[in-house]
Design an enzyme around this catalytic site. Sequence first.
Site: not given
Ligand code: NDP
Length: 471
Positions: A188-189, A450, A77, A263, A185, A131-132, A192-193
């Site tokens: 890693h980022n 010092h 999430v 970010k 991780k 990552s990916g 990447e920067y």
């Molecule tokens: P988001 O970061 O956009 O999160 C959305 C998800 O989180 C939905 O399933 C949402 O549920 C849930 N959510 C948000 N708030 C809550 C809450 N309070 N309680 C329960 N569920 C909640 O999704 P991503 O898939 O983009 O990313 C997920 C994680 O992976 C993040 O930490 C992100 O930083 C990381 N990540 C993302 C990458 C990318 O390319 N996107 C790459 C690598 C890591 P609902 O549908 O109910 O809103």
Amino acid sequence: STADIGLIGLAVMGSNLALNIAEKGYTVAVHNRSPGRIDEFVAEAKAQGLDGKTIPKYDLADFVQTVKAPRSIIIMVKAGQPVDDMIEQLLPHLEPGDAIIECGNSLYTDTQRRFDYLKPKNIGYLGVGVSGGEEGARHGPSIMVGGSKEQWHNAEPVLTAIAAKFNGESCCAYLGEGGAGHFVKMIHNGIEYGDMQMIAEIYGVMRDGLGMDPKACANVFQEWNKGPLNSYLIEITGHVLDAVDDQTGKPLVDLILDKAGQKGTGMWSAVVAQQMGVPATAIEGAVAARSLSSRKSERVAAEGVYGKPNRAKTDVTLADLEKALLAGKIVSYAQGFAVIAKASEEFGWSLPLATIAKIWRAGCIIRSRFLDQMSSAYAKGEAVNLLVVPDFVTIMKDSHPSLRKVVAAAAIGEFPMICLSASLSYFDSYRQAQGTANLTQGQRDFFGAHGFEIEGRGTDLHGTWPSTLGK
Ligand code: NDP
């Protein structure tokens, strides 16, 4: 209970990870706060012929009960408070020995805190860096695992199966306790920067110093991708430079505004490096370059004050640029790995450097041929700094003169090179036996008593300095 593993959070990353798990033959129970996303996932799993291996659950308690004990439950999430909320909601339904596997982009200190919180409750906590991006999640990401070792063994078959493979080896490994996975991780980022910024600086010389159009630059990056710089980022650079805008037919890259977003993971890497006293100037430079880029209106105004940069044609060659990028990259990775080594010492993680280089060879954004060389070099014996690892000494000796030539030409030609010049200065500082901190120490003793060290005479010595009072 019929599911091998559970997964909560069916946005981009979670749904793709769940499909990846199902495709590898494991049964995955899935849940999401909003039921709409579960419906969408069910349709997608069906479309991909994976519905037989996925069990959608709309009720959290029911979801937990569907997973075989001891349970492994992935949460994917939004990073931050939602992770803590999710943990609290899950807790009443879990039994001792179960594990929460948090796979988002969490800050390692949050992961460490959650790990410590759940330990006395006998609930395992794995903080996992993935990552990916979307494609990696679906077809094989690089997976950096930290946390409870015992519960890692329960989840190991699934996580190993879904990770990217490099020559048949899985790019997933357990790295250490607590926040170790998310720390790695984060670095890693940061790396990447640095990679991205150094590529951008080289592109600047191609564009404004060699007068190359995007297509010509694209061809060079495609060519470089066949050599020592072979990597995902060089490959996509070629594609980005090659892309044409549908509406105007112009190169897309020429239309994109030169303001970079961020970010925070790069910034955190730089902050942590500074806090631990490990110089990571390439990462710092890359973060600073993005921040400066975002101040577009200030830059426009400043150009009005100083006039357009005087970018006369430069005599650096493409071969120099290629080698300069390679040298800069070696320095940047040396710094990133030095930060990891220091964290390992500070947090008692025993982070395996060769293994980290190995699991970055495929799946992640910084994947490259270079990391394969690096893991082999580290496997022969982990050195304090990559710059003194024999295989890399050879490459560095061959390439640092080009880095020097490019940074010098950039200075004269009025090109910014925050990252590459920082890498060069780090290298020059690191490889000199006699530096200039003797003067710094003299100044520190002058104004603050010092103390300084003189070999053979002691460590807390003081000079007899003239008084500057009243002057
Ligand atoms: P988001 O970061 O956009 O999160 C959305 C998800 O989180 C939905 O399933 C949402 O549920 C849930 N959510 C948000 N708030 C809550 C809450 N309070 N309680 C329960 N569920 C909640 O999704 P991503 O898939 O983009 O990313 C997920 C994680 O992976 C993040 O930490 C992100 O930083 C990381 N990540 C993302 C990458 C990318 O390319 N996107 C790459 C690598 C890591 P609902 O549908 O109910 O809103």
